[in-house]
Design an enzyme around this catalytic site. Structure first.
Site, short mmCIF file in Angstrom:
data_model
loop_
_atom_site.label_atom_id
_atom_site.label_comp_id
_atom_site.label_asym_id
_atom_site.label_seq_id
_atom_site.Cartn_x
_atom_site.Cartn_y
_atom_site.Cartn_z
CG ASN A 94 -0.35 -0.17 2.53
OD1 ASN A 94 0.75 -0.69 2.64
ND2 ASN A 94 -1.05 0.26 3.56
CG HIS A 232 -3.18 -6.87 11.37
ND1 HIS A 232 -4.49 -7.19 11.04
CD2 HIS A 232 -2.76 -6.04 10.37
CE1 HIS A 232 -4.82 -6.60 9.93
NE2 HIS A 232 -3.79 -5.89 9.49
CG ASP A 305 0.41 -3.71 10.97
OD1 ASP A 305 0.80 -3.29 9.85
OD2 ASP A 305 -0.75 -3.53 11.38
#
Length: 427
Positions: A94, A232, A305
């Site tokens: 992303n 996650h 993350d």
């Protein structure tokens, strides 16, 4: 070049090694692991009182480049990874533009090679532009070096699209990493739905926003026989579903992050935007469930993350601040706390931070076998330090652990047989 790592406590789950040994590295390969290795080496690392293990692998990071270099660059992100003891990371797609082509994969790998710090195993987008509609060219992504596929940051809401993706990925033996989020239930929330969100007057995100998608995705994995990895995971409800799926033979794996087994939604009480992430921090019962799931194997991987954001972005009203925290430099000591609390052993910790990440990606890393690539992390379990903003390698400083006193950190890191950190200093 010969490097001898002397007198350390070697932990290598794949080879059932857990004892005091030496490790001999020649050029980019491990030549021998054994007691009292006597050889003339070009460099010797004194590992007495330290843990020596296969290089740590972070399966889930955001390096932000290209497009968001004001948050993080590949260089600052990889420097943070080295300081955290990692020898390889998997950057999510992303970025801007979205990493959905072969050339995007080649760019990331090329930059990592140029920097000569640690490995990058890119994650390519599942759908073009991460719009959840048209599948990317999985074969081309793999040729470019993609180790996995994900639209992380955005859920794949169309079940037919995810079904097709799982079927297509099977042809290239690629794992799909999913961000489980039911958009209808998420509904612009900004923290866990419960007592604290009510007290603060903030829109909440129920655990079902995660668990409903987990249930759907398990069934799609079963339908297609594709490999699926849950990113996650934060809640007990999701973990119960994943545990049952594994018992029934589903091809699923799952990760969690240190903030989910250290913090609860009470960290948000002062509208602390550094405690805002997605999925959000949950309750103490969820924290307890995560620890139980790390112990019983329901959770395969500990990832970070790592999601850098600038101070200006985080310094705003809680509901407007972006989701995400940095984690590369604090993950190891926070995870070592699990060993101290006897939740898991050192062997299990290394399994979840090195061997299992490699197995999810199907890369030949995460072990110290003879002739294996020499990716090695040396850890001082007694080192005490404080998380200080000014000393972090990451370009962004958005951590809820600022000011925390940590115990344990990596001191030496070898990647491809090269010493990239020595005595806590990046070479």
């Amino acid at each position: 070049m010969k490097i001898l790592i002397k007198g350390g406590h070697v932990v290598d789950p794949k080879n059932n090694i857990d004892g005091f040994m030496d490790v001999l590295v020649e050029n980019d390969r491990i030549k021998k692991v054994g007691k009292d290795i006597s050889v003339k080496a070009d460099r010797e690392i004194n590992a007495k009182g330290k843990i020596v293990c296969p290089g740590l692998i972070d399966i889930h990071v955001h390096l932000r480049q290209p497009g968001f270099e004001y948050k993080e660059t590949i260089e600052t992100g990889l420097r943070a990874a080295v300081k955290g003891g990692f020898t390889g990371v998997c950057p999510m797609p992303n970025t801007n533009p979205i990493a959905d082509s072969r050339s995007d994969m080649e760019f990331l790998i090329g930059e990592a090679k140029r920097l000569s710090l640690v490995k990058v195993w890119p994650v390519g987008a599942v759908t073009m532009g991460q719009e959840g509609k048209e599948l990317t060219e999985f074969g081309e992504l793999k040729k470019g070096g993609a180790a996995a596929l994900s639209d992380d940051g955005r859920p794949i809401t169309d079940s037919k699209v995810l079904k097709r993706a799982l079927e297509y990925a099977k042809k290239f033996d690629l794992v799909i990493m999913v961000h489980c989020q039911d958009e209808g239930l998420f509904c612009h929330g900004c923290m866990n739905e419960g007592f604290v969100s009510t007290k603060l007057g903030l829109p909440g995100i129920p655990v079902e926003a995660e668990s409903v998608e987990v249930a759907r995705d398990i069934q799609l994995a079963d339908l297609t026989g594709g490999r699926l990895h849950f990113c996650h995971i934060s809640s007990k409800k999701s973990l119960d579903l994943i545990r049952a799926a594994k018992v029934s033979g589903s091809r699923v794996t799952a990760e969690t992050c240190p903030h989910y087994f250290h913090l609860t939604d009470e960290s948000v009480l002062n509208y602390n935007t550094n405690a805002k992430m997605n999925p959000p921090l949950r309750t103490q019962s969820d924290v307890d469930a995560i620890k139980k799931s790390l112990k019983d194997g329901t959770l395969d991987v500990i990832s970070t993350d790592h999601a850098p954001h600038s101070e200006n972005e985080k310094d705003s009203e809680f509901d407007k601040a972006p989701f995400g925290i940095i984690g590369l430099e604090t993950a190891l000591p926070l995870s070592m706390k699990l060993v101290e609390e006897k939740v898991i052993s050192w062997t299990e910790l290394v399994r979840k931070m090195s061997l299992h990440p490699a197995e999810v990606l199907k890369i030949d890393r995460g072990h110290l076998s003879e002739e294996a690539v020499a990716d090695i992390t040396v850890i001082d379990p007694s080192a005490e330090w404080v998380v200080e903003k000014e000393k972090l390698e990451s370009k962004s400083k958005n951590s809820p652990f600022l000011g925390w006193k940590m115990k344990g950190r990596a001191t030496d890191v070898l990647c491809d047989g090269r010493i990239v950190m020595e005595n806590g200093n990046i070479v």
